[in-house]
Design a protein around this motif. Structure first.
Motif, PDB file in Angstrom:
ATOM      1  N   PRO A 134     -82.893  44.660 147.412  1.00  0.00           N
ATOM      2  CA  PRO A 134     -82.562  45.073 146.054  1.00  0.00           C
ATOM      3  C   PRO A 134     -81.257  44.467 145.524  1.00  0.00           C
ATOM      4  O   PRO A 134     -80.380  44.055 146.275  1.00  0.00           O
ATOM      5  CB  PRO A 134     -82.425  46.590 146.184  1.00  0.00           C
ATOM      6  N   VAL A 135     -81.173  44.453 144.196  1.00  0.00           N
ATOM      7  CA  VAL A 135     -79.943  44.085 143.492  1.00  0.00           C
ATOM      8  C   VAL A 135     -78.914  45.174 143.770  1.00  0.00           C
ATOM      9  O   VAL A 135     -79.215  46.366 143.691  1.00  0.00           O
ATOM     10  CB  VAL A 135     -80.203  43.965 141.970  1.00  0.00           C
ATOM     11  N   THR A 136     -77.690  44.774 144.119  1.00  0.00           N
ATOM     12  CA  THR A 136     -76.644  45.758 144.427  1.00  0.00           C
ATOM     13  C   THR A 136     -75.431  45.654 143.516  1.00  0.00           C
ATOM     14  O   THR A 136     -74.561  46.520 143.549  1.00  0.00           O
ATOM     15  CB  THR A 136     -76.165  45.597 145.883  1.00  0.00           C
ATOM     16  N   GLY A 137     -75.356  44.611 142.689  1.00  0.00           N
ATOM     17  CA  GLY A 137     -74.206  44.482 141.809  1.00  0.00           C
ATOM     18  C   GLY A 137     -74.340  43.308 140.864  1.00  0.00           C
ATOM     19  O   GLY A 137     -75.143  42.398 141.084  1.00  0.00           O
ATOM     20  N   VAL A 138     -73.540  43.356 139.796  1.00  0.00           N
ATOM     21  CA  VAL A 138     -73.462  42.272 138.817  1.00  0.00           C
ATOM     22  C   VAL A 138     -71.998  42.086 138.494  1.00  0.00           C
ATOM     23  O   VAL A 138     -71.274  43.071 138.259  1.00  0.00           O
ATOM     24  CB  VAL A 138     -74.260  42.603 137.533  1.00  0.00           C
ATOM     25  N   ARG A 139     -71.526  40.840 138.484  1.00  0.00           N
ATOM     26  CA  ARG A 139     -70.127  40.557 138.181  1.00  0.00           C
ATOM     27  C   ARG A 139     -70.011  39.227 137.464  1.00  0.00           C
ATOM     28  O   ARG A 139     -70.975  38.463 137.415  1.00  0.00           O
ATOM     29  CB  ARG A 139     -69.279  40.582 139.449  1.00  0.00           C
ATOM     30  N   ALA A 140     -68.854  38.969 136.892  1.00  0.00           N
ATOM     31  CA  ALA A 140     -68.640  37.732 136.150  1.00  0.00           C
ATOM     32  C   ALA A 140     -67.245  37.198 136.429  1.00  0.00           C
ATOM     33  O   ALA A 140     -66.351  37.944 136.846  1.00  0.00           O
ATOM     34  CB  ALA A 140     -68.832  37.968 134.659  1.00  0.00           C
ATOM     35  N   ASP A 164     -68.171  29.696 132.487  1.00  0.00           N
ATOM     36  CA  ASP A 164     -68.166  31.112 132.827  1.00  0.00           C
ATOM     37  C   ASP A 164     -69.297  31.332 133.830  1.00  0.00           C
ATOM     38  O   ASP A 164     -70.325  30.657 133.774  1.00  0.00           O
ATOM     39  CB  ASP A 164     -68.399  31.977 131.588  1.00  0.00           C
ATOM     40  N   ARG A 165     -69.102  32.285 134.749  1.00  0.00           N
ATOM     41  CA  ARG A 165     -70.068  32.520 135.828  1.00  0.00           C
ATOM     42  C   ARG A 165     -70.522  33.976 135.848  1.00  0.00           C
ATOM     43  O   ARG A 165     -69.711  34.888 135.789  1.00  0.00           O
ATOM     44  CB  ARG A 165     -69.443  32.157 137.167  1.00  0.00           C
ATOM     45  N   LEU A 166     -71.843  34.164 135.982  1.00  0.00           N
ATOM     46  CA  LEU A 166     -72.439  35.480 136.194  1.00  0.00           C
ATOM     47  C   LEU A 166     -73.042  35.476 137.587  1.00  0.00           C
ATOM     48  O   LEU A 166     -73.718  34.516 137.972  1.00  0.00           O
ATOM     49  CB  LEU A 166     -73.541  35.749 135.156  1.00  0.00           C
ATOM     50  N   VAL A 167     -72.788  36.547 138.359  1.00  0.00           N
ATOM     51  CA  VAL A 167     -73.288  36.648 139.730  1.00  0.00           C
ATOM     52  C   VAL A 167     -74.061  37.948 139.872  1.00  0.00           C
ATOM     53  O   VAL A 167     -73.568  39.020 139.496  1.00  0.00           O
ATOM     54  CB  VAL A 167     -72.134  36.606 140.764  1.00  0.00           C
ATOM     55  N   ILE A 168     -75.261  37.855 140.415  1.00  0.00           N
ATOM     56  CA  ILE A 168     -76.075  39.032 140.726  1.00  0.00           C
ATOM     57  C   ILE A 168     -76.149  39.119 142.247  1.00  0.00           C
ATOM     58  O   ILE A 168     -76.636  38.195 142.912  1.00  0.00           O
ATOM     59  CB  ILE A 168     -77.484  38.916 140.115  1.00  0.00           C
ATOM     60  N   ASP A 169     -75.630  40.220 142.800  1.00  0.00           N
ATOM     61  CA  ASP A 169     -75.609  40.429 144.249  1.00  0.00           C
ATOM     62  C   ASP A 169     -76.911  41.083 144.700  1.00  0.00           C
ATOM     63  O   ASP A 169     -77.395  42.023 144.061  1.00  0.00           O
ATOM     64  CB  ASP A 169     -74.430  41.322 144.640  1.00  0.00           C
ATOM     65  N   VAL A 170     -77.454  40.585 145.812  1.00  0.00           N
ATOM     66  CA  VAL A 170     -78.725  41.085 146.344  1.00  0.00           C
ATOM     67  C   VAL A 170     -78.586  41.275 147.853  1.00  0.00           C
ATOM     68  O   VAL A 170     -77.934  40.473 148.527  1.00  0.00           O
ATOM     69  CB  VAL A 170     -79.871  40.079 146.054  1.00  0.00           C
TER      70      VAL A 170
END
Length: 195
Positions: free
Chosen positions: A64-70, A77-83
């Protein structure tokens, strides 16, 4: 051309290809010294050659997805989706509008262009418990003051995929890639600050 000049040109070509040097025009004088000047139309911003067409990868994962950060970087600019677990597949593209998963409700986004970011991973566990719930669905990550990002909004998680709306300043080049370590992975979306 001397052997020394040939080696300098080869070293510059390797550095440019590896992204260690920005792409610039290089001139060699008769004495063998090199000078660099900006190549007008052919020089890409910060060496970025990503383009703005849709990008995708197929594997759906259970983790599952556990976080979203930028984050802000010099050129993008960077967007990161943690899984948790293996790196997810994805679909990222510019769209006229972003809609919520399942319901199909319009997700309002600030900015001159909108990216729909779909991670092929759920935001809930195998038992259905949420693995990530944003505190504010309209402002998943605070991107105030970012040069390119205007808003990150939650569009939901349904049938094993999670969708975010990313409002950006304009339709700009972007790249998408995944990073994986022993137990976690990240879906990374970089959007250039300029063309």
């Amino acid at each position: 051309m001397t052997l020394r000049t040939t080696r300098v040109i080869q070293a510059l070509a390797v550095s440019i290809a590896a992204g260690a040097l920005p792409l610039t025009a290089v001139a060699t004088s008769a004495a063998g010294s090199t000078t660099a000047g900006t190549a007008a139309a052919s020089t890409a911003y910060c060496g970025i050659t990503w383009g703005s067409l849709a990008k995708s990868s197929a594997p759906m994962v259970r983790g599952p997805v556990t976080g979203v950060r930028a984050g802000r970087h010099a050129c993008f600019d960077r967007l990161v989706i943690d899984v948790t677990g293996r790196a997810p597949g994805f679909s990222v593209q510019y769209v006229n509008a972003v809609y919520t998963e399942g319901k199909g409700t319009l997700v309002p986004l600030r900015g001159g262009a909108r990216l729909r970011v779909v991670a092929l991973a759920p935001a809930y566990t195998a038992t259905g418990a949420p693995s990530f719930t944003p505190a504010n669905r309209s402002e998943v990550v605070n991107v105030t003051g970012y040069p390119t990002f205007r808003q990150v909004a939650w569009a939901g998680s349904f049938e094993g995929q999670t969708t975010l709306g990313l409002g950006v300043r304009a339709r700009l080049p972007f790249r998408v890639f995944t990073i994986q370590d022993a137990t976690t992975s990240r879906l990374v979306i970089d959007v250039a600050n300029h063309w």
